[in-house]
Design an enzyme around this catalytic site. Structure first.
Site, PDB file in Angstrom:
ATOM      1  NE  ARG A 100      -2.772   1.095   3.335  1.00  0.00           N
ATOM      2  CZ  ARG A 100      -3.419   0.671   4.641  1.00  0.00           C
ATOM      3  NH1 ARG A 100      -4.920   0.275   4.266  1.00  0.00           N
ATOM      4  NH2 ARG A 100      -2.808   0.897   5.727  1.00  0.00           N
ATOM      5  CE  LYS A 203      -2.640   4.648   6.992  1.00  0.00           C
ATOM      6  NZ  LYS A 203      -3.946   5.134   7.379  1.00  0.00           N
ATOM      7  CD  GLU A 239     -12.136   5.481   4.093  1.00  0.00           C
ATOM      8  OE1 GLU A 239     -11.680   4.487   4.492  1.00  0.00           O
ATOM      9  OE2 GLU A 239     -11.474   6.343   3.249  1.00  0.00           O
TER      10      GLU A 239
HETATM   11  N1  PLP Z   1      -9.324   4.175   6.190  1.00  0.00           N
HETATM   12  C1  PLP Z   1      -8.740   5.073   6.454  1.00  0.00           C
HETATM   13  C2  PLP Z   1      -8.902   6.346   6.006  1.00  0.00           C
HETATM   14  C3  PLP Z   1      -7.652   4.933   7.224  1.00  0.00           C
HETATM   15  O1  PLP Z   1      -6.687   5.979   7.712  1.00  0.00           O
HETATM   16  C4  PLP Z   1      -7.447   3.449   7.761  1.00  0.00           C
HETATM   17  C5  PLP Z   1      -6.360   3.252   8.642  1.00  0.00           C
HETATM   18  O2  PLP Z   1      -5.131   2.769   8.337  1.00  0.00           O
HETATM   19  C6  PLP Z   1      -8.428   2.415   7.256  1.00  0.00           C
HETATM   20  C7  PLP Z   1      -9.341   2.908   6.526  1.00  0.00           C
HETATM   21  C8  PLP Z   1      -8.126   1.272   7.775  1.00  0.00           C
HETATM   22  O3  PLP Z   1      -7.182   0.414   7.229  1.00  0.00           O
HETATM   23  P1  PLP Z   1      -6.165  -0.700   7.741  1.00  0.00           P
HETATM   24  O4  PLP Z   1      -7.201  -1.630   8.102  1.00  0.00           O
HETATM   25  O5  PLP Z   1      -5.277  -1.066   6.727  1.00  0.00           O
HETATM   26  O6  PLP Z   1      -5.435   0.074   9.140  1.00  0.00           O
HETATM   27  C1  COI Z   2      -4.499   3.004  11.200  1.00  0.00           C
HETATM   28  O1  COI Z   2      -5.427   2.392  11.510  1.00  0.00           O
HETATM   29  O2  COI Z   2      -3.225   2.482  11.151  1.00  0.00           O
HETATM   30  C2  COI Z   2      -4.570   4.611  10.856  1.00  0.00           C
HETATM   31  O3  COI Z   2      -3.633   4.983  10.152  1.00  0.00           O
HETATM   32  C3  COI Z   2      -5.459   5.315  11.407  1.00  0.00           C
HETATM   33  C4  COI Z   2      -4.936   6.387  11.950  1.00  0.00           C
HETATM   34  C5  COI Z   2      -4.684   7.541  10.952  1.00  0.00           C
HETATM   35  C6  COI Z   2      -4.777   6.679  13.339  1.00  0.00           C
END
Ligand code: PLP
Ligand code: COI
Length: 359
Positions: A100, A203, A239
């Site tokens: 990612r 991200k 989301e």
């Molecule tokens: N959506 C956003 C905007 C996020 O910042 C995060 C955190 O990382 C997620 C979703 C969840 O992603 P993940 O499960 O890979 O942490």
């Molecule tokens: C995560 O779940 O790892 C995130 O990046 C969320 C966050 C911005 C605190």
């Protein structure tokens, strides 16, 4: 640095670590920055990545014209390490986070971090700070924050020639104060997090800057997070703040498909676990009205794990969608939560090959 100075610094460092660790109440940790002992860094200069360096400093020295400061050339990741009953340290889905970050870098024309370098840096940062991985019984974990940004100076808008990739870590508890308890979320129609053809699917820091006013409004209103609708039509669910949305009905796990949401690694894991449990799964556009039909709803992410949703208020429209009346998470959300955590902490076998053991 001469040998005596290095030994002295290391000795002082160890003393400080043990002093700081004595003060950590592992079971009451929240999601906030805590200083640990080391971070790792790697510079991209002259068209190639250099050697991985170890640092004890929390500071970075950065050129005032760096693109990471002016033009948002910046991306980050979030993943976790867990200590099991067996005292082993497990890192969850590191290869997915590497991929990612690669996608994020390509999206905003940064030098991508090769997967091997990403993994090496993450493992090294955890290894160097392994005393900060919370004990199994605490239910806490070590949050790992890789970050990449343009350090090269540029004043015309364009990508930098130089980058810094670094990884730091800290012990954390739940992102949402309530932990695994249903909370209320708010739809904020006045704000968009990401443009339909913009950077919402990667991200990058700019998405988070764009979400700050909405989440500030939500917190002021007593909500744990914002549920963002699609920016174009305000018809579909995107989301939940820093987490993906899922709903459950008729034995089916439903989660939005959208070009402007982050592809959550937790969500991908839950889809797999739901299928393993015999649930149907659907990743598709989810109309706002469909909220009425869900028996359970939740937000999922690395930091959030699963945060069950009690109620969603569409404040401007004056409509509420209720999922958990009695403050108790739904049974399927609970099963998914327990299953995910069991794999992360090593209580159940890692049949999907998600875990990297720190040797
Ligand atoms: N959506 C956003 C905007 C996020 O910042 C995060 C955190 O990382 C997620 C979703 C969840 O992603 P993940 O499960 O890979 O942490
Ligand atoms: C995560 O779940 O790892 C995130 O990046 C969320 C966050 C911005 C605190």
């Amino acid at each position: 640095m001469d040998c005596i100075t290095f030994m002295a610094e290391n000795y002082v460092g160890k003393e400080l670590t043990s002093l700081r660790m004595k003060n950590i109440d592992w079971s009451s940790l929240s999601f906030q920055y805590i200083k640990t002992d080391y971070n790792v860094r790697c510079y991209y200069r002259g068209g190639k990545w250099g050697e991985l360096e170890t640092s004890t400093s929390e500071e970075v020295s950065i050129h005032m014209a760096a693109t990471g400061l002016h033009y948002g050339q910046q991306a980050f990741e979030g993943l976790k390490a867990f200590k099991g009953k067996d005292e082993k340290i497990r890192i969850f889905r590191v290869a997915d986070n590497a991929k990612r970050l690669h996608d994020s870098a390509e999206e905003i024309l940064m030098a991508p971090v090769p997967e091997e370098l990403f993994t090496k840096a993450v493992l090294k940062a955890v290894e160097l700070n392994k005393d900060f991985v919370p004990p199994y019984e605490s239910g806490a974990s070590l949050y790992i924050r890789p970050v990449l940004y343009g350090t090269g100076p540029k004043i015309g808008v364009g990508p930098a020639d130089e980058y810094l990739f670094m990884v730091f870590v800290m012990p954390v508890g739940p992102y949402f104060k309530a932990g695994f308890k249903p909370t209320n979320m708010m739809i904020a129609r006045k704000y968009d997090r990401a443009a339909p053809l913009g950077t919402g699917k990667v991200k990058v820091g700019g998405n988070y800057a764009a979400s700050l006013r909405a989440s500030h409004a939500a917190h002021k209103g007593g909500y744990s997070a914002v549920l963002f609708l699609d920016s174009k039509e305000k018809k579909y669910i995107d989301e939940c703040g820093p987490a993906n949305f899922f709903g459950i009905k008729n034995n089916t796990y439903v989660t939005p498909k959208s070009e402007s949401i982050l592809p959550s690694i937790t969500n991908k894991s839950l889809i797999q676990l739901a299928e393993d449990m015999g649930l149907k799964t659907e990743r598709r556009a989810v109309l706002l009205e469909e909220l009425e039909t869900f028996e359970e709803a939740g937000a999922c992410g690395t930091a959030a794990v699963i945060s069950p949703i009690a109620q969603i208020d569409d404040v401007e429209v004056g409509k509420s969608y209720v999922f958990a009346k009695d403050g108790v998470p739904g049974p399927i959300s609970e099963k998914l939560y327990n299953k995910l955590r069991a794999i992360q902490y090593g209580d159940e076998p890692d049949v999907h090959g998600w875990v990297t053991l720190l040797e």
